[in-house]
Design a protein around this motif. Sequence first.
Motif, PDB file in Angstrom:
ATOM      1  N   UNK A 173      10.743   5.931   5.058  1.00  0.00           N
ATOM      2  CA  UNK A 173      11.124   6.718   6.235  1.00  0.00           C
ATOM      3  C   UNK A 173      11.986   5.954   7.225  1.00  0.00           C
ATOM      4  N   UNK A 174      11.957   4.629   7.164  1.00  0.00           N
ATOM      5  CA  UNK A 174      12.767   3.861   8.121  1.00  0.00           C
ATOM      6  C   UNK A 174      14.010   3.254   7.466  1.00  0.00           C
ATOM      7  N   UNK A 224       6.116   6.758  -2.735  1.00  0.00           N
ATOM      8  CA  UNK A 224       7.546   7.030  -2.866  1.00  0.00           C
ATOM      9  C   UNK A 224       7.779   8.540  -2.940  1.00  0.00           C
ATOM     10  N   UNK A 225       8.525   9.073  -1.998  1.00  0.00           N
ATOM     11  CA  UNK A 225       8.941  10.471  -2.076  1.00  0.00           C
ATOM     12  C   UNK A 225      10.325  10.483  -2.718  1.00  0.00           C
ATOM     13  N   UNK A 251       0.841  -1.199   0.000  1.00  0.00           N
ATOM     14  CA  UNK A 251       0.000   0.000   0.000  1.00  0.00           C
ATOM     15  C   UNK A 251       0.877   1.250   0.000  1.00  0.00           C
ATOM     16  N   UNK A 252       0.238   2.375  -0.312  1.00  0.00           N
ATOM     17  CA  UNK A 252       0.952   3.648  -0.325  1.00  0.00           C
ATOM     18  C   UNK A 252       1.534   3.949   1.065  1.00  0.00           C
ATOM     19  N   UNK A 272      16.221  10.503  -3.213  1.00  0.00           N
ATOM     20  CA  UNK A 272      17.372  11.062  -3.927  1.00  0.00           C
ATOM     21  C   UNK A 272      18.400  11.605  -2.943  1.00  0.00           C
ATOM     22  N   UNK A 273      17.923  12.427  -2.015  1.00  0.00           N
ATOM     23  CA  UNK A 273      18.857  13.057  -1.064  1.00  0.00           C
ATOM     24  C   UNK A 273      19.568  12.019  -0.215  1.00  0.00           C
ATOM     25  N   UNK A 274      18.887  10.911   0.041  1.00  0.00           N
ATOM     26  CA  UNK A 274      19.425   9.924   0.974  1.00  0.00           C
ATOM     27  C   UNK A 274      19.910   8.657   0.281  1.00  0.00           C
ATOM     28  N   UNK A 275      19.896   8.664  -1.042  1.00  0.00           N
ATOM     29  CA  UNK A 275      20.391   7.503  -1.785  1.00  0.00           C
ATOM     30  C   UNK A 275      19.737   6.197  -1.350  1.00  0.00           C
TER      31      UNK A 275
END
Lengths: 347, 347
Positions: free
Chosen positions: A257-258, A278-279, A248-249, A284-287
């Motif tokens: 986030x985890x 998916x953000x 699910x979304x 991207x920022x966190x690879x």
Amino acid sequence: MRATVIHAPHDIRVQEVPDPAIQQPTDVVLRVLRACICGSDLWAYRGESARQPGQRIGHEFLGIVEETGSGVNGFAVGDLVVAPFVWSDGTCAYCAEGLTTSCPQGGFWGSVGSDGGQGEAVRVPFADGTLVKLPAAAASDDRLLAALLALSDVLGTGHHAAVGAGVKPGSTVAVVGDGAVGLCGVMAAKRLGAERIIALGRHQARTDIARTFGATDVVAERGEAAVAAVRELLGGEGAHAVIEAVGTEQSMRTAVEITRDGGSIGYVGVPHGSGTGLDLGVMFDRNIALRGGVAPVRSYIPELLPDVLSGTIDPSPVFDLTIGLDEVPVGYKAMDGRTALKVLIKP
Amino acid sequence: MRATVIHAPHDIRVQEVPDPAIQQPTDVVLRVLRACICGSDLWAYRGESARQPGQRIGHEFLGIVEETGSGVNGFAVGDLVVAPFVWSDGTCAYCAEGLTTSCPQGGFWGSVGSDGGQGEAVRVPFADGTLVKLPAAAASDDRLLAALLALSDVLGTGHHAAVGAGVKPGSTVAVVGDGAVGLCGVMAAKRLGAERIIALGRHQARTDIARTFGATDVVAERGEAAVAAVRELLGGEGAHAVIEAVGTEQSMRTAVEITRDGGSIGYVGVPHGSGTGLDLGVMFDRNIALRGGVAPVRSYIPELLPDVLSGTIDPSPVFDLTIGLDEVPVGYKAMDGRTALKVLIKP
């Protein structure tokens, strides 16, 4: 023979259907010894995945070879075999690469014109590419048969998630989803050497199984509270490897986030709903990597089977309700109502 | 000193700013020898990425060490050094893992309170963790200086995309984006042993560079026609490895559609827009992975530098316009109008 047929959402019936017969030289007809109900069958049951009225259903089964086509080389009548949840020809480039789910001649049990696993027998196309032989002695071992049945889907799917998440010795792992696949993801992560495995789940019967499968921690919170709890357990960081076994979304959002910076999400929950969760900016920022999809479980059986036979891993506790074939509609109700985790069928 | 300052969208000026000075013992002050303008600077220039009026800009530069803090061990006055596009302490867990972009003490050149690369000099925090020494002789070699400058961002970013896409000897590769990063992705894929490299692009000057960098094929079509053209080149299949070097919803959609089942998208285009372009259902069915993000180029410099110094790879052709510091506003206009591919600055 008798088999399970889906007529409409919430209308699942066990009824007489034509006996399966050899159609192609590469076919086998298999007498089903054990089958089960999958969480993904519930999407069809609830009408969230479309089915034509009259389609068969069930994609997890093992049984005894009853008849072989003239072109079948690897199996003989009487062999005990397990089937993965898609058939595949075993000879194409994708099968050679191990991506049996992309075999152009492959197909899904219960698709229009094919037998489903929740019945007395199944015509198996491309038997040499599809089936895997099991020791004959297993046929008289109830516990072992249940464990071997998990090779048809949930154990291999959990393994696929763990591989996609990049689990390796020493990894920290978080598992989103306390269904049979999530629990098998815990088991697979442990098998691959994870040091710490956090299972997210609110149902104690399930998280108790997670602990026996290797979970070192359980997080019962949901949403933002779950994210905070996981990060607190990991000293403020996310997990190297996150298994997403819901689809699910919201579950995907939690998974992102985890995940630790530079980590991976191994996703095997069939995507549902319009949003991906998916953000991409955060990823991207966190690879953060995303790897997974429909599991090519056929390719994993040779690796996992010896550990199941030796008892090194035992996924059989995911089955918490056993029924006969005529009770299959009751089994769907039980899983739909979450009173059963996973239902084993003895036809 | 003089440096580039962004006052508002389309209002970039070169003006007097305070001279940089050592603030922390781990600082170095560096005299900029070469800098350049990045495609991602244009997002700020166009007002699509927020900046506070008066912020510096520019994150790619190399130069000569002019002053060192008392705690700097690895560099001496007069050293020629290159800076990656973020600074990092070189001592944290993330730096040890090579994910320097996630260093908690790290930062981006031109962020509020820091110098940007498009100026005469820069205060470099955590110099020992951030900078990489170059051979002194390179300072007098114009072509080599330009090639080395690419180590600060575009070459390492292209390499990150190729690594994320899983390029290995024999891979088929497709590259979405014909900017400097996409072109460096072609070069990186070739360097990693790709057998076939398809560059997507419509500007012949750029695709000509792609060919010299290793592209075996060029696809000038866009959208669905591009997808069809790539698949025709690859016998109906997608590419094992796809490099996404744009960052728009459309470019990501194209990337998904031209990836072979079981393949990976290495994405380094900074995500822009509200949609991700990711069809998770398609990715799931076909086991397409997504890996990438902001490139930890600091970690890649030691691997790439020898090949640049030896001339095995030469990314300098991505610079097609060279200007002085006072002409920086003209350089932005040229890149914004796509009359220049990438602008080199000699302060």
